[in-house]
Scaffold this motif. Sequence first.
Motif, short mmCIF file in Angstrom:
data_model
loop_
_atom_site.label_atom_id
_atom_site.label_comp_id
_atom_site.label_asym_id
_atom_site.label_seq_id
_atom_site.Cartn_x
_atom_site.Cartn_y
_atom_site.Cartn_z
N VAL A 106 0.85 -1.19 0.00
CA VAL A 106 0.00 0.00 0.00
C VAL A 106 0.88 1.24 0.00
N PHE A 107 0.74 2.06 -1.05
CA PHE A 107 1.38 3.37 -1.13
C PHE A 107 0.35 4.43 -0.74
N PRO A 108 0.77 5.60 -0.29
CA PRO A 108 -0.18 6.68 -0.02
C PRO A 108 -0.98 7.03 -1.28
N ASP A 109 -2.31 7.14 -1.15
CA ASP A 109 -3.16 7.36 -2.32
C ASP A 109 -2.87 8.67 -3.02
N HIS A 110 -2.54 9.73 -2.24
CA HIS A 110 -2.40 11.06 -2.84
C HIS A 110 -1.26 11.12 -3.85
N VAL A 111 -0.37 10.14 -3.81
CA VAL A 111 0.74 10.12 -4.76
C VAL A 111 0.24 9.82 -6.17
N PHE A 112 -0.83 9.05 -6.29
CA PHE A 112 -1.27 8.56 -7.59
C PHE A 112 -2.24 9.48 -8.32
N PHE A 113 -3.23 10.01 -7.59
CA PHE A 113 -4.32 10.72 -8.26
C PHE A 113 -4.73 11.98 -7.51
N ASP A 114 -5.18 12.97 -8.26
CA ASP A 114 -5.85 14.12 -7.67
C ASP A 114 -7.28 13.72 -7.31
N THR A 115 -7.94 14.53 -6.49
CA THR A 115 -9.31 14.25 -6.07
C THR A 115 -10.23 14.07 -7.26
N ALA A 116 -10.99 12.97 -7.24
CA ALA A 116 -12.01 12.68 -8.26
C ALA A 116 -11.43 12.52 -9.66
N GLN A 117 -10.13 12.21 -9.76
CA GLN A 117 -9.49 12.04 -11.06
C GLN A 117 -8.92 10.63 -11.19
N SER A 118 -8.85 10.13 -12.43
CA SER A 118 -8.23 8.84 -12.68
C SER A 118 -7.00 8.96 -13.57
N ARG A 119 -6.58 10.19 -13.85
CA ARG A 119 -5.34 10.42 -14.59
C ARG A 119 -4.18 10.40 -13.60
N LEU A 120 -3.15 9.61 -13.91
CA LEU A 120 -2.03 9.49 -13.00
C LEU A 120 -1.27 10.80 -12.86
N ARG A 121 -0.91 11.14 -11.61
CA ARG A 121 -0.08 12.31 -11.37
C ARG A 121 1.37 12.00 -11.77
N PRO A 122 2.15 13.02 -12.13
CA PRO A 122 3.55 12.78 -12.47
C PRO A 122 4.33 12.12 -11.33
N GLU A 123 3.94 12.42 -10.08
CA GLU A 123 4.62 11.83 -8.93
C GLU A 123 4.47 10.31 -8.86
N ALA A 124 3.48 9.78 -9.62
CA ALA A 124 3.25 8.34 -9.59
C ALA A 124 4.25 7.58 -10.45
N ASP A 125 4.92 8.26 -11.36
CA ASP A 125 5.81 7.56 -12.30
C ASP A 125 6.88 6.72 -11.62
N PRO A 126 7.58 7.24 -10.60
CA PRO A 126 8.60 6.40 -9.96
C PRO A 126 8.01 5.15 -9.29
N LEU A 127 6.79 5.26 -8.77
CA LEU A 127 6.16 4.11 -8.11
C LEU A 127 5.76 3.06 -9.13
N VAL A 128 5.25 3.51 -10.27
CA VAL A 128 4.92 2.58 -11.35
C VAL A 128 6.18 1.85 -11.81
#
Length: 306
Positions: A80-102
């Motif tokens: 489990v990673f912190p959710d806020h790293v992946f998506f903005d509120t009510a969005q399903s587009r990945l945030r740039p910060e998610a790239d290293p985790l992917v």
Amino acid sequence: MTQVRSVPVDCRDLKAPSTAGVMQPWQAFVRMEHCDRIKRLARLSAALPPNRQPVFFEGVVPADRLPSEFGVDVPVLRVVFPDHVFFDTAQSRLRPEADPLVTIIAESLRREPPDVALFVAGHADKRGDAKYNEALSIDRANALAEAIYEQGVAYSSIWRIGFGEDMPLVIGDDEAALDQNRRIEFLFASKPEAVGVWMADQQLSELCQARSRIEAERCKAQLVLKRNYEAVEIVRRLPTRVDPEHGQRSGLKPNGGHRDAIAPLGTSLAAVKPTPGGPVSVMPTGSRRIRIDPVLRRATPVRIDL
């Protein structure tokens, strides 16, 4: 599941006893591979900032809940990673910060045996409409699963599933509780059936964490669960080029995962409208699906549709 705080120094100690010169089945390696998986993911994540570090949990699906040919208990790892790293509120587009985790998940999968399964599970908090939350959790899980797949993880089994708001991790209406319930979980096991059975049989024990047992049991009694949560395997095969003028088809090499149009399940080729000035990429529909039933789990917790 219990939180992982330490693993053996040498995972080879967990390998089942073997006979020299005799080829061993996959069952002989499940515990050793599980241990290696934790150590590898922890090592790959070590450079992340503290607020993006994952937490690891592990459990075991007993052999008597799995297909009889398995004949072995299968460990399941939940990351489990912190959710806020992946998506903005009510969005399903990945945030740039998610790239290293992917990249971390993809790099770990590239070092796994080909039959290992990864499930990307999306969960929403209870704010908003239940149907909207379910759709959002599926879209988010799908976005992450496809992002991992597109990093060249072509031989692992990658699945996505969304539970909406149905499975809250903790009780509460404050922001801290909502943040924990709004989460993305990565679940690994040697076979997809093991993750499916864990979701149906054992996931309930993880839910409604509270200060007292009475509060937790009251929360669980009020959960409204469905009998047909569906996990879908991510499949990316060679698409087909469609000539908008003549309707002819020919082979088309993948173009980095982009596509002009998708034919939904059951849609004929003619029903897909061409993109003006270009071909249509029609993806096949051969994904495996696992139906998860946490309501009548003692009967048939999972069903695989090929």
